[in-house]
Motif scaffolding. Structure first.
Motif, PDB file in Angstrom:
ATOM      1  N   GLY A  34      -7.797 -17.229 -13.345  1.00 49.70           N
ATOM      2  CA  GLY A  34      -8.510 -16.060 -13.859  1.00 49.70           C
ATOM      3  C   GLY A  34      -9.849 -15.863 -13.171  1.00 49.70           C
ATOM      4  O   GLY A  34     -10.246 -14.733 -12.856  1.00 49.70           O
ATOM      5  N   VAL A  35     -10.560 -16.971 -12.930  1.00 48.85           N
ATOM      6  CA  VAL A  35     -11.838 -16.895 -12.216  1.00 48.85           C
ATOM      7  C   VAL A  35     -11.614 -16.414 -10.782  1.00 48.85           C
ATOM      8  O   VAL A  35     -12.359 -15.564 -10.270  1.00 48.85           O
ATOM      9  CB  VAL A  35     -12.548 -18.267 -12.224  1.00 48.85           C
ATOM     10  N   LEU A  36     -10.586 -16.945 -10.131  1.00 49.94           N
ATOM     11  CA  LEU A  36     -10.292 -16.542  -8.751  1.00 49.94           C
ATOM     12  C   LEU A  36      -9.939 -15.058  -8.676  1.00 49.94           C
ATOM     13  O   LEU A  36     -10.367 -14.354  -7.749  1.00 49.94           O
ATOM     14  CB  LEU A  36      -9.141 -17.384  -8.197  1.00 49.94           C
ATOM     15  N   VAL A  37      -9.175 -14.579  -9.653  1.00 48.87           N
ATOM     16  CA  VAL A  37      -8.841 -13.147  -9.690  1.00 48.87           C
ATOM     17  C   VAL A  37     -10.112 -12.325  -9.877  1.00 48.87           C
ATOM     18  O   VAL A  37     -10.304 -11.285  -9.229  1.00 48.87           O
ATOM     19  CB  VAL A  37      -7.833 -12.858 -10.823  1.00 48.87           C
ATOM     20  N   GLY A  38     -10.991 -12.792 -10.757  1.00 52.94           N
ATOM     21  CA  GLY A  38     -12.251 -12.086 -10.978  1.00 52.94           C
ATOM     22  C   GLY A  38     -13.096 -12.020  -9.721  1.00 52.94           C
ATOM     23  O   GLY A  38     -13.661 -10.965  -9.392  1.00 52.94           O
ATOM     24  N   VAL A  39     -13.191 -13.138  -9.008  1.00 48.55           N
ATOM     25  CA  VAL A  39     -13.957 -13.168  -7.758  1.00 48.55           C
ATOM     26  C   VAL A  39     -13.359 -12.199  -6.740  1.00 48.55           C
ATOM     27  O   VAL A  39     -14.081 -11.434  -6.078  1.00 48.55           O
ATOM     28  CB  VAL A  39     -13.986 -14.598  -7.178  1.00 48.55           C
ATOM     29  N   ALA A  40     -12.034 -12.215  -6.617  1.00 51.34           N
ATOM     30  CA  ALA A  40     -11.362 -11.327  -5.661  1.00 51.34           C
ATOM     31  C   ALA A  40     -11.601  -9.859  -6.008  1.00 51.34           C
ATOM     32  O   ALA A  40     -11.844  -9.025  -5.120  1.00 51.34           O
ATOM     33  CB  ALA A  40      -9.864 -11.635  -5.638  1.00 51.34           C
ATOM     34  N   LEU A  41     -11.549  -9.541  -7.293  1.00 54.25           N
ATOM     35  CA  LEU A  41     -11.762  -8.152  -7.711  1.00 54.25           C
ATOM     36  C   LEU A  41     -13.198  -7.704  -7.442  1.00 54.25           C
ATOM     37  O   LEU A  41     -13.432  -6.564  -7.017  1.00 54.25           O
ATOM     38  CB  LEU A  41     -11.437  -8.003  -9.201  1.00 54.25           C
ATOM     39  N   VAL A  42     -14.156  -8.588  -7.685  1.00 53.71           N
ATOM     40  CA  VAL A  42     -15.561  -8.239  -7.439  1.00 53.71           C
ATOM     41  C   VAL A  42     -15.793  -7.987  -5.952  1.00 53.71           C
ATOM     42  O   VAL A  42     -16.445  -7.002  -5.558  1.00 53.71           O
ATOM     43  CB  VAL A  42     -16.491  -9.354  -7.956  1.00 53.71           C
ATOM     44  N   ILE A  43     -15.261  -8.864  -5.110  1.00 53.16           N
ATOM     45  CA  ILE A  43     -15.434  -8.701  -3.660  1.00 53.16           C
ATOM     46  C   ILE A  43     -14.749  -7.429  -3.170  1.00 53.16           C
ATOM     47  O   ILE A  43     -15.318  -6.654  -2.382  1.00 53.16           O
ATOM     48  CB  ILE A  43     -14.883  -9.935  -2.917  1.00 53.16           C
ATOM     49  N   ALA A  44     -13.519  -7.198  -3.652  1.00 45.87           N
ATOM     50  CA  ALA A  44     -12.775  -6.008  -3.225  1.00 45.87           C
ATOM     51  C   ALA A  44     -13.457  -4.731  -3.702  1.00 45.87           C
ATOM     52  O   ALA A  44     -13.532  -3.737  -2.960  1.00 45.87           O
ATOM     53  CB  ALA A  44     -11.346  -6.073  -3.753  1.00 45.87           C
ATOM     54  N   SER A  45     -13.967  -4.752  -4.921  1.00 47.11           N
ATOM     55  CA  SER A  45     -14.617  -3.551  -5.460  1.00 47.11           C
ATOM     56  C   SER A  45     -15.905  -3.238  -4.713  1.00 47.11           C
ATOM     57  O   SER A  45     -16.278  -2.065  -4.562  1.00 47.11           O
ATOM     58  CB  SER A  45     -14.908  -3.739  -6.950  1.00 47.11           C
ATOM     59  N   ALA A  46     -16.592  -4.281  -4.232  1.00 48.04           N
ATOM     60  CA  ALA A  46     -17.819  -4.055  -3.467  1.00 48.04           C
ATOM     61  C   ALA A  46     -17.514  -3.391  -2.127  1.00 48.04           C
ATOM     62  O   ALA A  46     -18.321  -2.604  -1.616  1.00 48.04           O
ATOM     63  CB  ALA A  46     -18.547  -5.377  -3.251  1.00 48.04           C
ATOM     64  N   GLU A  47     -16.344  -3.690  -1.575  1.00 50.76           N
ATOM     65  CA  GLU A  47     -15.963  -3.105  -0.291  1.00 50.76           C
ATOM     66  C   GLU A  47     -15.681  -1.607  -0.421  1.00 50.76           C
ATOM     67  O   GLU A  47     -16.024  -0.820   0.460  1.00 50.76           O
ATOM     68  CB  GLU A  47     -14.728  -3.819   0.262  1.00 50.76           C
ATOM     69  N   VAL A  48     -15.033  -1.225  -1.512  1.00 52.98           N
ATOM     70  CA  VAL A  48     -14.642   0.186  -1.691  1.00 52.98           C
ATOM     71  C   VAL A  48     -15.532   0.903  -2.700  1.00 52.98           C
ATOM     72  O   VAL A  48     -15.330   2.084  -2.976  1.00 52.98           O
ATOM     73  CB  VAL A  48     -13.169   0.277  -2.134  1.00 52.98           C
ATOM     74  N   GLU A  49     -16.501   0.161  -3.270  1.00 57.25           N
ATOM     75  CA  GLU A  49     -17.416   0.698  -4.283  1.00 57.25           C
ATOM     76  C   GLU A  49     -16.644   1.355  -5.433  1.00 57.25           C
ATOM     77  O   GLU A  49     -16.832   2.531  -5.758  1.00 57.25           O
ATOM     78  CB  GLU A  49     -18.411   1.677  -3.654  1.00 57.25           C
ATOM     79  N   SER A  50     -15.784   0.545  -6.037  1.00 53.25           N
ATOM     80  CA  SER A  50     -14.969   1.006  -7.164  1.00 53.25           C
ATOM     81  C   SER A  50     -15.543   0.450  -8.464  1.00 53.25           C
ATOM     82  O   SER A  50     -15.431  -0.754  -8.730  1.00 53.25           O
ATOM     83  CB  SER A  50     -13.520   0.546  -6.993  1.00 53.25           C
ATOM     84  N   PRO A  51     -16.153   1.288  -9.298  1.00 54.17           N
ATOM     85  CA  PRO A  51     -16.764   0.799 -10.544  1.00 54.17           C
ATOM     86  C   PRO A  51     -15.764   0.158 -11.498  1.00 54.17           C
ATOM     87  O   PRO A  51     -16.051  -0.875 -12.108  1.00 54.17           O
ATOM     88  CB  PRO A  51     -17.382   2.061 -11.151  1.00 54.17           C
ATOM     89  N   TRP A  52     -14.577   0.779 -11.647  1.00 54.19           N
ATOM     90  CA  TRP A  52     -13.614   0.231 -12.605  1.00 54.19           C
ATOM     91  C   TRP A  52     -13.105  -1.136 -12.158  1.00 54.19           C
ATOM     92  O   TRP A  52     -12.882  -2.032 -12.979  1.00 54.19           O
ATOM     93  CB  TRP A  52     -12.441   1.197 -12.804  1.00 54.19           C
ATOM     94  N   MET A  53     -12.947  -1.301 -10.844  1.00 54.18           N
ATOM     95  CA  MET A  53     -12.491  -2.594 -10.334  1.00 54.18           C
ATOM     96  C   MET A  53     -13.574  -3.656 -10.520  1.00 54.18           C
ATOM     97  O   MET A  53     -13.285  -4.807 -10.857  1.00 54.18           O
ATOM     98  CB  MET A  53     -12.116  -2.473  -8.855  1.00 54.18           C
TER      99      MET A  53
END
Length: 241
Positions: A34-53
């Motif tokens: 769950g932590v790894l998924v959270g980290v991946a989502l935060v990094i991915a969202s920063a790349e595309v600037e997706s607030p919901w992600m």
């Protein structure tokens, strides 16, 4: 075995012995991914600037990091107890008591609309501590009787069964009163269940030092992950100005 997202693993069934390494893996199979998924989502969202992600990623991090806190009965608390090899009953009882106090204190400190849930949960854990105290006292009596309670019900001898039954009845007046009022056919399954609850299933201590060190690194890394993300990932677009 069923893995429930954000809640860890649900395991049903009985074994003659448990593997310490397997127990660590099963317990950590919920929060660590769950932590790894959270980290991946935060990094991915920063790349595309997706607030919901980003919100979803932070939620994953928050829930799973809370679950990794060394408080009983969270997954972190279960892993902490496994590090102690589940042999120090008195310490574990104190640990559970302190966990309940911390839950109640956190609820009172937050003073939020939903904080009563933490307070209620803390009181419920307090009842569990009382059950642990009773079991601890029964185990002390069984040690004096030279009864090995670290076994399974199938391997229990008739002699040890009768001794454990006597100790259970001594510490449970309500059960003794119930047994006196019903037939042998009705009391038999109840007594068998109570005796089985007193037994401690043996655990195979197969988790080596290297495995435990890796687990500790992963555990500490999970707690540090939000701070590392805040330092390494550009969150200015998401944070309120």
């Amino acid at each position: 075995m069923l893995f429930i997202p954000l809640m860890g693993a649900f395991v049903q069934g009985f074994k003659n012995n448990y593997s310490q390494k397997e127990s660590f893996i099963v317990t950590g199979a919920g929060p660590f991914p769950g932590v790894l998924v959270g980290v991946a989502l935060v990094i991915a969202s920063a790349e595309v600037e997706s607030p919901w992600m980003m919100t979803l990623g932070l939620l994953f991090l928050l829930l799973n990091i809370i679950n990794l806190l060394p408080l009983d009965p969270l997954d972190g608390g279960q892993m902490f107890k496994m590090f102690l090899r589940k042999q120090h009953e008195l310490f574990l009882m104190i640990f559970a008591f302190l966990s309940s106090i911390l839950m109640i204190a956190a609820g009172l400190w937050l003073q939020h609309g939903d904080s009563y849930i933490l307070i209620l949960f803390g009181f419920l854990m307090g009842f569990r501590v009382r059950a642990m105290q009773k079991k601890y006292q029964m185990h002390k009596d069984l040690v004096q009787e030279e009864v090995n309670y670290s076994t399974t019900y199938k391997l229990l001898s008739n002699k040890d069964y009768n001794k454990i039954k006597a100790v259970v009845l001594e510490h449970t007046p309500a059960l003794r009163k119930f047994i006196d009022q019903v037939s042998v056919d009705e009391s038999g399954p109840v007594l068998a269940s109570q005796v089985n609850n007193v037994l401690v299933t043996p655990m195979k201590l197969d988790a080596g030092i290297f495995f435990k060190i890796c687990l500790l690194i992963l555990w500490i890394g999970s707690f540090l992950s939000p701070f590392l993300l805040f330092y390494l990932v550009d969150l200015t677009w998401y944070l309120p100005k």
